[in-house]
Design a protein around this motif. Structure first.
Motif, PDB file in Angstrom:
ATOM      1  N   GLU A  91       0.811  -1.222   0.000  1.00 46.33           N
ATOM      2  CA  GLU A  91       0.000   0.000   0.000  1.00 46.33           C
ATOM      3  C   GLU A  91       0.844   1.271   0.000  1.00 46.33           C
ATOM      4  O   GLU A  91       0.296   2.375   0.058  1.00 46.33           O
ATOM      5  N   TYR A  92       2.170   1.105  -0.082  1.00 45.27           N
ATOM      6  CA  TYR A  92       3.037   2.294  -0.059  1.00 45.27           C
ATOM      7  C   TYR A  92       2.714   3.230  -1.220  1.00 45.27           C
ATOM      8  O   TYR A  92       2.601   2.792  -2.369  1.00 45.27           O
ATOM      9  N   ARG A  93       2.559   4.480  -0.912  1.00 46.36           N
ATOM     10  CA  ARG A  93       2.410   5.524  -1.921  1.00 46.36           C
ATOM     11  C   ARG A  93       3.327   6.665  -1.522  1.00 46.36           C
ATOM     12  O   ARG A  93       3.413   7.030  -0.352  1.00 46.36           O
ATOM     13  N   GLY A  94       3.969   7.245  -2.482  1.00 48.77           N
ATOM     14  CA  GLY A  94       4.874   8.338  -2.203  1.00 48.77           C
ATOM     15  C   GLY A  94       4.153   9.663  -2.161  1.00 48.77           C
ATOM     16  O   GLY A  94       3.132   9.816  -1.493  1.00 48.77           O
ATOM     17  N   VAL A  95       4.677  10.601  -2.930  1.00 46.96           N
ATOM     18  CA  VAL A  95       4.103  11.941  -2.931  1.00 46.96           C
ATOM     19  C   VAL A  95       3.587  12.274  -4.326  1.00 46.96           C
ATOM     20  O   VAL A  95       3.959  11.661  -5.318  1.00 46.96           O
ATOM     21  N   SER A  96       2.723  13.266  -4.358  1.00 50.66           N
ATOM     22  CA  SER A  96       2.187  13.749  -5.628  1.00 50.66           C
ATOM     23  C   SER A  96       2.783  15.125  -5.906  1.00 50.66           C
ATOM     24  O   SER A  96       2.690  16.028  -5.078  1.00 50.66           O
ATOM     25  N   TRP A  97       3.436  15.244  -7.069  1.00 49.88           N
ATOM     26  CA  TRP A  97       3.970  16.527  -7.509  1.00 49.88           C
ATOM     27  C   TRP A  97       3.206  16.968  -8.746  1.00 49.88           C
ATOM     28  O   TRP A  97       2.765  16.137  -9.548  1.00 49.88           O
ATOM     29  N   LEU A  98       3.107  18.275  -8.903  1.00 52.44           N
ATOM     30  CA  LEU A  98       2.466  18.805 -10.106  1.00 52.44           C
ATOM     31  C   LEU A  98       3.432  18.759 -11.283  1.00 52.44           C
ATOM     32  O   LEU A  98       4.590  19.150 -11.171  1.00 52.44           O
ATOM     33  N   ASN A  99       2.946  18.257 -12.377  1.00 50.28           N
ATOM     34  CA  ASN A  99       3.696  18.267 -13.628  1.00 50.28           C
ATOM     35  C   ASN A  99       2.898  19.110 -14.601  1.00 50.28           C
ATOM     36  O   ASN A  99       1.896  18.650 -15.150  1.00 50.28           O
ATOM     37  N   HIS A 100       3.291  20.377 -14.765  1.00 50.77           N
ATOM     38  CA  HIS A 100       2.555  21.322 -15.603  1.00 50.77           C
ATOM     39  C   HIS A 100       1.086  21.387 -15.187  1.00 50.77           C
ATOM     40  O   HIS A 100       0.178  21.358 -16.024  1.00 50.77           O
ATOM     41  N   GLY A 101       0.885  21.451 -13.884  1.00 56.46           N
ATOM     42  CA  GLY A 101      -0.457  21.602 -13.357  1.00 56.46           C
ATOM     43  C   GLY A 101      -1.204  20.314 -13.132  1.00 56.46           C
ATOM     44  O   GLY A 101      -2.297  20.327 -12.557  1.00 56.46           O
ATOM     45  N   ARG A 102      -0.644  19.202 -13.555  1.00 59.53           N
ATOM     46  CA  ARG A 102      -1.320  17.907 -13.403  1.00 59.53           C
ATOM     47  C   ARG A 102      -0.619  17.099 -12.315  1.00 59.53           C
ATOM     48  O   ARG A 102       0.603  16.937 -12.347  1.00 59.53           O
TER      49      ARG A 102
END
Length: 694
Positions: A91-102
């Protein structure tokens, strides 16, 4: 189909071509030797087959130094962090970064099991085999107290056999060691009068990390015994077969087993075989069979693929050292880097980065196999792209939400899981690699079967490359990044846009993929054409190419940007000319790297990459200088020294050396004449069985 070199040589003679290279004498000339016990030696002599390797000290075994026995198949998981379960891993999930707003979900950050995922699974040292010497009263000598004289050790490269001779208390001991070609087996032959007197035998030891071990089968006059050893999550068998022997555990707590010869003879021969528990072979080859199998496989290797002779007839005194590096690298790459999965940076010598392999380095490890026509070896690991296709599509589309394609992992293991980490998730230059491997295979085997074999990998690779490129509404071009890391991994990922090397590689890759689909008779996806035709131009800074668009104008004099891989020289050298490249500017860029880069911080494949650039730009003398640069070091047995930046050995240096030598000796698309990468004066370069570089 490629013809055996012996047939090619006869054909050449019949048509008045040059006399075939004396391969055996040239290989034998560079047999490495050691004549003293060097307690600080960091590299072993090795025997192996690409999937298995055994590292030996001057005794021919692992008596004095804890060198490793390693494989491509031996992996384990360590214990989970306290309070964590496998469900936490899944269930490991890292981080969410924006890539050109997405938002894009990456595997880094989040803590918990992140470090465990980076370090697991990790590669296993399968065990240690050495000699044991007993005193006249029956006491085993401590290995650290052993005093050997008359030491002479030689590795027969042509046969893949290591012979080690030395004297102990006036008695001579001779140990011969070789690895089987098809199994993870090492054959051992020992000769000495100390055997007859009961004072010399063997010892099978297990690394300190072992949790449990036991002899599963042993009788007083056994010719076979197996040791089962269990770690946290995996069990392995060490099977000993051969002349009759007894085997006993040295103590209830020691994972060390003494092997005593039983026959009244001055010779003792055994095979030590390694497998996963439950996969024990029904028949383990005898030592004699191992030696014969090794000799056959190595003679085939040396005679039925490419060969380069730079020393015969050359007046340049540097030719001897370059030839030594070529021959020893050819041997060590087959031992360490010809397995069923891409190799780790240190091959099968020791564990670096937990034994995992790095897919961006796969090019430097293994592209040389294509030019030296070792397709039987390259195909073992190049199939990794087909094996990783589903998980890479899952990573790209399900996890990260891209519209199409497969995003290949960076740091990984046989499962294909991407190890967490910013660089591991944001590096992109591994993406076009499969297109290069596919193209080289099609050039060697230009049949529809090759096109169909690589079709799904080619399409998924290019689909993601097109999806990753972002259309800039302001400029009207397609950008690469941010976020991303460049080849040198020394820029801020959140400001890195349109790096020069990656842009050129994207253009090359999309062009290869488009031609591939055309050759298959399929329509080229419009997205590929749109992106390829409208990628951002290579960034320029005052008459030279820049590392990336918008980098500070004084980056040439800022150590923050000139102390790692000099990827700018790859624009015209490692890569062929790509659409939009100004060759004159690329040459000026390479020459500025020579004068402004902190070369003391370069290592491994940097130097062959610099040589390839110099060769393609017409400076053959500089190309040779880079291949023999004082900071590009190969030790007495040919191991590539890592230097101050990475551990020794660092095998991308060996693979890159062989790639550069093949390119310089055979040539590249558009080159003319014999050995176009070598100076005309002082060098006599002869080539057999090589293919041209792109």
């Amino acid at each position: 189909m490629l013809l055996p070199i012996s047939i090619l040589a006869l054909f050449a003679l019949a048509h008045g071509a040059q006399k075939p290279i004396g391969r055996h004498s040239l290989v034998h000339r560079f047999n490495p030797t050691r004549n003293a016990f060097l307690p600080n030696t960091s590299t072993p002599m090795q025997v192996g087959n690409g999937n298995f390797a055994f590292g030996a000290d001057v005794t021919g075994l692992q008596t004095l130094l804890p060198f490793a026995t390693m494989s491509s198949w031996g992996w384990k998981n360590d214990s989970l962090p306290p309070g964590k379960t496998m469900q936490d891993v899944e269930e490991y999930r890292g981080v969410s970064w924006l890539n050109h707003g997405r938002p894009v979900q990456y595997d880094f950050g989040g803590g918990g099991v992140e470090q465990w995922l980076i370090s697991n699974p990790n590669r296993v040292n399968l065990g240690r085999v050495g000699l044991v010497f007993w005193s006249a009263s029956g006491e085993a000598h401590d290995p650290s107290s052993l005093n050997f004289t008359d030491i002479h050790q030689e590795l027969d490269l042509w046969m893949g056999k290591l012979t080690s001779r030395f004297s102990f208390e006036g008695a001579q001991v001779t140990v011969e060691t070789a690895a089987a070609d098809e199994t993870s087996s090492v054959g051992i032959s020992i000769r000495s009068t100390l055997i007859r007197s009961g004072r010399l035998g063997g010892v099978a030891g297990l690394p300190l990390e072992r949790r449990q071990s036991q002899v599963q089968r042993s009788v007083p006059s056994a010719r076979s015994a197996s040791i089962v050893h269990t770690l946290e999550s995996a069990s392995f068998d060490t099977t000993v077969v051969g002349d009759s022997f007894s085997i006993s555990r040295d103590s209830p707590t020691a994972h060390r087993y003494s092997i005593r010869p039983l026959k009244q003879s001055s010779s003792f021969a055994i095979t030590v075989d390694y497998t996963l528990h439950g996969n024990r072979r029904s028949k383990v080859p005898s030592a004699a069979e191992v030696f014969a199998e090794s000799a056959t496989a190595w003679q085939k290797y040396w005679t039925q693929s490419g060969f380069v002779d730079v020393v015969t007839g050359s007046a340049d005194p540097r030719a001897e050292e370059l030839q030594r590096r070529i021959i020893l690298s050819r041997y060590l790459m087959r031992v360490n880097e010809a397995g069923d999965t891409p190799p780790q940076e240190s091959g099968l010598v020791n564990n670096g980065w937990y034994g995992k392999f790095h897919m961006e380095m796969y090019f430097w490890h293994s592209a040389h196999w294509a030019l030296w026509n070792n397709w039987d070896l390259l195909r073992r690991s190049s199939s990794i792209y087909e094996r990783f296709l589903d998980s890479s599509i899952q990573r790209a589309q399900a996890q990260q939400g891209w519209s199409a394609g497969a995003r290949w992992p960076k740091m990984t293991d046989p499962s294909g899981r991407s190890a967490p980490g910013q660089i591991n998730n944001l590096l992109i230059w591994q993406q076009p690699h499969p297109l290069i491997f596919a193209l080289y295979e099609y050039r060697a085997f230009p049949v529809r079967e090759t096109l169909e074999k690589w079709r799904d990998v080619v399409k998924a690779t290019a689909d993601w490359m097109a999806a990753f490129a972002w259309r800039n509404a302001t400029t009207g071009v397609y950008d690469l990044g941010p976020p991303m890391y460049v080849v040198s991994e020394d820029t801020s990922p959140n400001v890195t846009r349109n790096p020069a090397l990656e842009l050129a590689y994207w253009r090359l890759g999309l062009g290869i993929a488009s031609t591939w689909m055309t050759d298959l008779g399929e329509e080229v996806p419009s997205e590929w054409i749109e992106v390829a035709n409208n990628l951002a131009k290579l960034p320029v800074d005052n008459g030279t190419y820049a590392a990336y668009e918008g980098i500070e104008s004084n980056f040439w004099t800022d150590p923050a940007y000139t102390s790692d891989h000099p990827a700018l020289v790859g624009l015209h050298g490692w890569l062929p000319p790509t659409p939009g490249l100004n060759v004159t500017m690329a040459k000026a860029t390479a020459e500025k790297v020579w004068t402004h880069w902190n070369i003391t911080q370069c290592w491994g494949w940097d130097f062959p990459m610099l040589a390839m650039s110099a060769a393609r730009n017409g400076d053959q003398e500089k190309a040779v200088e880079w291949l023999l640069h004082p900071l590009f070091v190969f030790d007495d047995v040919g191991m590539p020294v890592g230097g101050t930046r990475v551990p020794t050995p660092y095998f991308p240096g060996s693979g890159a050396l062989l790639l550069a030598v093949a390119m310089m000796a055979k040539g590249w698309e558009g080159s003319n004449g014999n050995a176009p990468g070598f100076p005309n004066s002082g060098w006599n370069v002869r080539v057999e069985g090589l293919s041209r570089a792109l």
